[in-house]
Design an enzyme around this catalytic site. Structure first.
Site, mmCIF file in Angstrom:
data_model
loop_
_atom_site.group_PDB
_atom_site.id
_atom_site.type_symbol
_atom_site.label_atom_id
_atom_site.label_comp_id
_atom_site.label_asym_id
_atom_site.label_seq_id
_atom_site.Cartn_x
_atom_site.Cartn_y
_atom_site.Cartn_z
ATOM 1 N N ASP A 48 0.790 -1.236 0.000
ATOM 2 C CA ASP A 48 0.000 0.000 0.000
ATOM 3 C C ASP A 48 0.824 1.290 0.000
ATOM 4 O OD1 ASP A 48 0.677 -0.928 2.573
ATOM 5 O OD2 ASP A 48 -0.926 0.202 3.529
ATOM 6 N N GLU A 106 -1.346 -2.171 4.919
ATOM 7 C CA GLU A 106 -0.474 -2.277 6.106
ATOM 8 C C GLU A 106 -0.559 -1.028 6.977
ATOM 9 O OE1 GLU A 106 2.347 -1.846 8.894
ATOM 10 O OE2 GLU A 106 2.601 -0.596 7.128
ATOM 11 N N GLU A 107 -0.773 0.133 6.330
ATOM 12 C CA GLU A 107 -0.707 1.422 7.042
ATOM 13 C C GLU A 107 -1.992 1.699 7.828
ATOM 14 O OE1 GLU A 107 1.972 3.285 7.194
ATOM 15 O OE2 GLU A 107 3.183 2.908 5.403
ATOM 16 N N HIS A 334 7.255 8.404 5.194
ATOM 17 C CA HIS A 334 5.996 9.168 5.283
ATOM 18 C C HIS A 334 6.215 10.664 4.989
ATOM 19 C CE1 HIS A 334 3.656 5.927 7.780
ATOM 20 N NE2 HIS A 334 4.444 5.391 6.863
HETATM 21 ZN ZN LIG Z 1 4.734 3.344 6.693
HETATM 22 ZN ZN LIG Z 2 6.097 0.666 5.771
#
Ligand SMILES: [Zn+2]
Ligand SMILES: [Zn+2]
Length: 364
Positions: A48, A106-107, A334
């Protein structure tokens, strides 16, 4: 996400790998059975992106406004596909089965538990698990170095949200209102002191308020303020204490100032705990592929979290880090300018494929 999943599934099929689509919503699973019977090992990569507008200018930036691969999961897809291709090419040498898990969400969207609930481990009788993260997560790793931990590598996380419910009014007549902005400021300050005053100094714990929304103009006191945050910790007792105290402090502060409140928690990830014996096996594979000087036993765990922990709760395995950039000068994960050193991707693919290939020989 659907397009990425379809891209991955088509490549796997092209290389003669059996594919399951739509596992845990948009997950893809590739199943590679070796010529000789043996145990099943799962290789997991996450796919993702993040809701961030990319600010990089190289020629392969995100084509989608407001979405970018700011955590390096695009590199993980490349590693997973590389491993699949390597294993497919040397299928005659594979003993047992390699299950390649390409995981969405996953996030914070719960991709791992969704794939587990959909039977990915049970159906394929998975006995071991390997996965890793690229990038600059650990300051201990230079580009191309493999980071290994024999115990807990990443923290548990719980997300929470709160509302401070006041009473709106004119900015010039606060005596007739209950100002949720002033109360929220007090709540946030008090919450931060939970870390410094109520958690033992040698116990890792983090509290971050990542969102605060309230108000619409300089002269209006709004009705309410919305707050959202995250806590990170390793021991469940610390998580329990923090959550209980977050609500108590919120309730107490709101009561003092005649405001109401709401407090809710969202899905939590457990801490990511590696299996010492499997990790020993993995470290030998890593030394062979990367060279002893490029394999580091990590001194410090990370306060970031990772939903591979759900897999590692069910089957023994290891989660490694692969340095892909200079941690001192790179933009962090990020960030709108996050970037990877692509020259290490081959090593990521080799580590995943090599671990699967050598897994049978480890089983007595
Ligand atoms: Zn991340
Ligand atoms: Zn990651």
């Amino acid at each position: 996400m659907e397009e990425t999943a379809e891209f991955v599934a088509s490549r796997l099929e092209e290389w003669g790998i059996e594919v399951e689509r739509g596992v845990g919503k948009t997950g893809v699973v590739g199943i590679l059975r070796g010529q000789v019977p043996g145990p099943t090992i799962a290789i997991r990569v996450d796919m993702d992106a993040l809701p961030i507008q990319e600010e990089n200018t190289h020629d392969f930036v995100s084509m989608y406004p407001g979405k970018m691969h700011a955590c390096g999961h695009d590199g993980h897809i490349a590693m997973g596909l590389g491993a699949a291709k390597l294993l497919a090419q040397a299928r005659q040498d594979l003993a047992g089965t390699a299950v390649l898990i390409f995981q969405p969400g996953e996030e914070g969207q719960g991709g791992a538990p969704a794939m587990i609930a959909d039977g990915v481990l049970r159906r394929h009788k998975v006995k071991a698990f390997v996965a890793g993260h690229l990038g600059v997560l650990s300051p201990e790793l230079a580009s191309g170095q493999v980071g290994i931990s024999f115990r807990s590598l990443m923290a548990a996380v719980t997300t929470f949200q709160a509302r401070v419910i006041g009473k709106g009014g004119h900015g010039a007549q606060p005596q007739d209102a209950i100002d949720p902005i002033v109360i929220s400021a007090e709540v946030i300050g008090a919450w931060q002191r939970l870390i410094s005053r109520e958690i033992p100094p040698l116990e890792p714990a983090v509290l971050t308020i990542g969102q605060i929304h309230g108000g619409s103009s300089h002269n209006i006191i709004p009705n309410e303020v919305f707050l959202q945050g995250t806590i990170r910790y390793f021991r469940p007792a610390v998580g329990k204490l923090l959550l209980a105290r977050l609500e108590e402090v919120l309730a107490g502060t709101c009561r003092s100032w005649k405001a109401g409140y709401r407090f809710e928690t969202d899905q939590a990830y457990p801490p990511l705990v590696n299996d010492p014996s499997f990790t020993q096996f993995f470290s030998e594979v890593a030394v062979e592929l990367a060279g002893r000087q490029n394999v580091q036993m990590l001194e410090f765990p990370l306060m970031v979290s990772e939903d591979a922990s759900f897999f590692l709760d069910k089957v023994p395995g290891t989660y490694f880090l692969l340095g892909a950039g200079d941690p001192a000068t790179s933009y962090p994960h990020h960030h709108p300018r996050f970037d990877l050193d692509e020259s290490v991707l081959w090593l990521g693919a080799a580590l995943l494929a090599g671990t699967a290939r050598r897994f049978k020989s480890r089983e007595k």
